[in-house]
Design an enzyme around this catalytic site. Structure first.
Site, PDB file in Angstrom:
ATOM      1  N   GLU A  98      44.368 -65.421 -18.507  1.00 17.72           N
ATOM      2  CA  GLU A  98      44.983 -64.861 -19.721  1.00 17.72           C
ATOM      3  C   GLU A  98      44.043 -63.903 -20.439  1.00 17.72           C
ATOM      4  O   GLU A  98      44.451 -62.830 -20.892  1.00 17.72           O
ATOM      5  CB  GLU A  98      45.434 -65.982 -20.668  1.00 17.72           C
ATOM      6  CG  GLU A  98      46.668 -66.753 -20.181  1.00 17.72           C
ATOM      7  CD  GLU A  98      46.363 -67.741 -19.064  1.00 17.72           C
ATOM      8  OE1 GLU A  98      45.176 -68.091 -18.883  1.00 17.72           O
ATOM      9  OE2 GLU A  98      47.301 -68.170 -18.372  1.00 17.72           O
ATOM     10  N   HIS A 157      53.489 -76.666 -22.553  1.00 14.96           N
ATOM     11  CA  HIS A 157      54.372 -75.524 -22.302  1.00 14.96           C
ATOM     12  C   HIS A 157      55.277 -75.231 -23.507  1.00 14.96           C
ATOM     13  O   HIS A 157      56.078 -74.324 -23.444  1.00 14.96           O
ATOM     14  CB  HIS A 157      55.282 -75.806 -21.096  1.00 14.96           C
ATOM     15  CG  HIS A 157      54.585 -75.805 -19.780  1.00 14.96           C
ATOM     16  ND1 HIS A 157      53.578 -76.685 -19.464  1.00 14.96           N
ATOM     17  CD2 HIS A 157      54.750 -75.034 -18.671  1.00 14.96           C
ATOM     18  CE1 HIS A 157      53.160 -76.456 -18.223  1.00 14.96           C
ATOM     19  NE2 HIS A 157      53.848 -75.456 -17.728  1.00 14.96           N
TER      20      HIS A 157
END
Lengths: 339, 351
Positions: free
Chosen positions: A74, A143
């Site tokens: 990321e 998530h």
């Protein structure tokens, strides 16, 4: 994916029936078509079309140079996007889930958001970060985060959060056309919840503008993203009890549309703010401050908040208990009205 | 690993050429150019420390001892290449073309110090460690996509190799075959933590193996070695051969910053054997008949005047404009920010 588009003519304007995720895909297709400098970066977004299929078909159409399967990294995605952005490209970086964005938080906080300021406007970062967020789809842990206020607190970046296919496409195109970085949070619970007619071709939804989605007189409900269906249900139930709700879909979380909040609260004198993010430090506090600054003397009851609790977003066995429900919203509406 | 990644050098501490293959390329003009820039950034550096001591400059990060690394690498760059420095690489910045006044201004807390000169791609110094490595990969990737032959250099220290962004930057660049030179200055200390507490690897160069890119370990105090190895890596990058990791082994003579006291963590005699990179080049020049006393006197005077003028200009620079606090956050200022600005300016006006 669920994108078989049914083009129809309505008032001479071509539209297509799209879900939110379909509208996001369509927006990116428009952007890649109309601007050679637009690129898409992310994990599994190329050949696989994204874990939610938001980028389905794009690599096939625009090639591996422009729709790039990056390493699983990321900070690398955001960091290289910064380099691309200062050197003539317009990256759309997909972070697979908002809960995975934290390794990139440093890049966003120390570079994306402040490069313009540090160089007095010489280097700018015209990039869009897209991230599905929120609970309610029985995802594995981590998530399902909804940490928008970590980003609205960050000076130099705009944050948008659509709740409809029309707004998703219009906001994403507006975000890419914006000269500054924009984070677009996409309510994954609503990704395929409903379809609506979305104009074919390019259009924008102005960043910084909320939308009134229901006219009412007794209480203002303020929400965004995946909480919109919840407040709408609560409003329907209130109506049966004779309470009329004015509903605002904020759509942009920074900069917030203060006018639409003030106008509504000055009419109703009451407000219930609903967000799935944790209570403490949540955006509801800023909205209360806006009401305080603009409409203090119009208030007829304390402002209510219905939010996620100050606990980590739980494993999905308990996620429905974490998330605001129409019943909890209704309770707060009644509390405000009967104060 | 140390045997697989031996420290390469072209001249030794005494200024003798130890790699004969470079003999023809070590001409007087190059030696003089390197010497001039090293002398110039040292003057800048010493002046900065002195200004800080007098309260005329903010906290400053000295780079004395690392001049060969910074000048050698910066002179190897092409006009249109990208530079991603850290807060200790103002020597490299100055050599590449950053103005001295603005460089002093940076250390006086002014954003003007981050504005690159016209026509030069110099990124603002990275303060969060290693975060500039992915930026360099991205900017180089952009050059590749535009079809140019431009490259990017990313500077970083030994401590940066412990950060995640070091890995992410090198990994992206190697996967993309982006034209990047990852230029590490291993000065053996990250503030107070010595290299052996930083990593269990014997060298930094060996880390390149993991990324499938060349790793080169050089004597960072030998300006020729730095210059030629950087040139070679940049040439490889321009020719589509992807990134290179160079570990330039050097030594920070002074403190981490003017707020730091290295006597707390470095043994007193450590580094005493290290020959100053300027002295080393001087010895080479004297041995190779390119030491010209008159020229030395001339450049010393030139540099002194340049530094003095820069300091004067920095000190007489217009006061920081309070509106700049608000004006560069967004292209178009959001209403709420405009109100904060207006309200604060009104407050100031009321006195």
């Amino acid at each position: 994916m669920e994108m078989e588009v049914k083009e129809i003519q309505r008032e001479n304007t071509a539209t297509q029936l799209l879900t939110i995720v379909g509208a996001v895909n369509d927006a990116m297709k428009m952007l890649l078509e109309s601007d050679e400098s637009v690129m898409i970066l992310g994990e599994d977004i190329g050949k696989n079309g994204g874990v939610f299929r938001a980028t389905e078909g794009l690599q096939e159409k625009f090639g591996t140079d422009r729709v790039v399967d990056t390493p699983l990294s990321e900070a690398g995605i955001i960091g290289t996007s910064i380099g691309l952005a200062v050197n003539g490209f317009k990256p759309i970086a997909e972070i697979q889930f908002l809960g995975f964005i934290y390794p990139a938080y440093e890049q966003i906080m120390t570079h994306v958001s402040r490069l313009r300021m540090r160089t007095m406007g010489h280097y700018t970062v015209p990039m869009v970060i897209r991230a599905p967020y929120g609970a309610g789809i029985r995802s594995p842990e981590i998530h399902s985060d909804s940490t928008e206020s970590l980003f609205t607190h960050m000076p130099g970046i705009k944050v948008v959060c659509p709740s409809t296919p029309y707004d998703a496409k219009g906001l994403l195109i507006a975000a890419m056309e914006d000269p500054d970085p924009v984070l677009m949070l996409e309510p994954m619970k609503s990704y395929r919840a409903k379809r609506e007619e979305v104009p074919v071709g390019k259009y924008t939804v102005e960043i910084g503008k909320g939308k009134r989605v229901r006219e009412g007189t007794d209480v203002t409900l303020i929400a965004w993203g995946a909480m919109m269906p919840i407040v709408e249900k609560a409003a329907q139930q209130s109506e049966k009890k004779g309470i009329s709700c004015d509903i605002i879909d904020l759509r942009t979380l920074y900069p917030i549309d203060r006018e639409i909040i003030a106008e509504s609260v000055q009419k109703t004198g009451r407000a219930v703010i609903v967000h799935e993010a944790h209570l403490t430090g949540g955006l509801g506090n800023d909205i209360i401050s806006i009401i305080n600054d603009t409409s203090f003397l119009y208030l007829r009851a304390p402002i209510e908040r219905v939010t996620g609790f100050d606990v980590p977003v739980p494993f999905f066995a308990l996620e429905e208990d974490f998330l605001p429900t129409p019943a909890r919203v209704l309770e707060s509406i009644e509390k405000a009205v009967h104060f | 690993m140390e045997t697989q990644f031996p420290i390469k050098r072209i001249i030794d501490d005494e200024g003798n050429v130890v790699d004969a293959s470079y003999c023809e390329q070590l001409h007087g003009e190059l030696a003089k150019e390197l010497y001039y820039h090293m002398k110039r950034i040292r003057a800048f550096d010493r002046k900065a420390i002195s200004l800080q001591r007098q309260g005329r400059l903010g906290t400053y990060a000295p780079m004395e001892g690392q001049e060969a690394s910074q000048v050698g690498s910066a002179l190897a760059l092409g006009q249109d290449d990208w530079m991603f420095p850290t807060y200790r690489d103002h020597g490299a910045k100055l050599t590449f073309g950053a103005p001295m006044v603005e460089t002093y201004l940076y250390w006086n807390g002014r954003a003007e110090g981050c504005v690159p000169p016209v026509g030069k791609n110099i990124f603002p110094p990275a303060v969060p460690i290693a975060t500039q490595l992915p930026h360099a990969a991205g900017a180089a990737w952009a050059e590749m996509r535009k079809g140019t032959r431009n490259a990017a250099i990313a500077y970083f220290g030994d401590g940066a190799t412990s950060e995640g962004d070091f890995h992410e930057g090198l990994n992206f660049a190697s996967v993309l075959k982006a034209p990047v030179l990852f230029f590490n200055q291993n000065n053996r200390y990250a503030i107070s933590v010595p290299i052996e507490k930083q990593m269990n690897s014997e060298t930094i160069a060996q880390k390149a193996v993991a990324y499938g890119m060349p790793g080169v370990r050089i004597d960072g105090n030998d300006c020729f070695s730095v210059y030629f190895e950087a040139k070679k890596a940049l040439e490889d990058a321009r020719n589509g051969r992807g990134p290179t990791l160079i570990e330039a082994v050097t030594w920070r003579t002074g403190a981490h910053t003017t707020a730091d006291d290295p006597s707390k963590y470095r043994p007193e005699d450590q580094g005493k054997e290290i020959v100053d990179p300027l002295v080393r080049l001087e010895r080479f020049m004297k041995k190779n008949s390119c030491w010209d006393e008159a020229w030395i006197v001339e450049i010393e005077a030139l540099i002194k005047a340049e530094v003095e003028t820069a300091v004067e200009e920095m000190e007489s620079y217009p006061k920081a404009n309070v509106e700049d606090l608000f004006d560069h956050v967004f292209a178009k200022m959001p209403t709420q920010l405009a109100e904060q600005k207006e309200s604060y300016l009104a407050h100031l006006k009321r006195g």
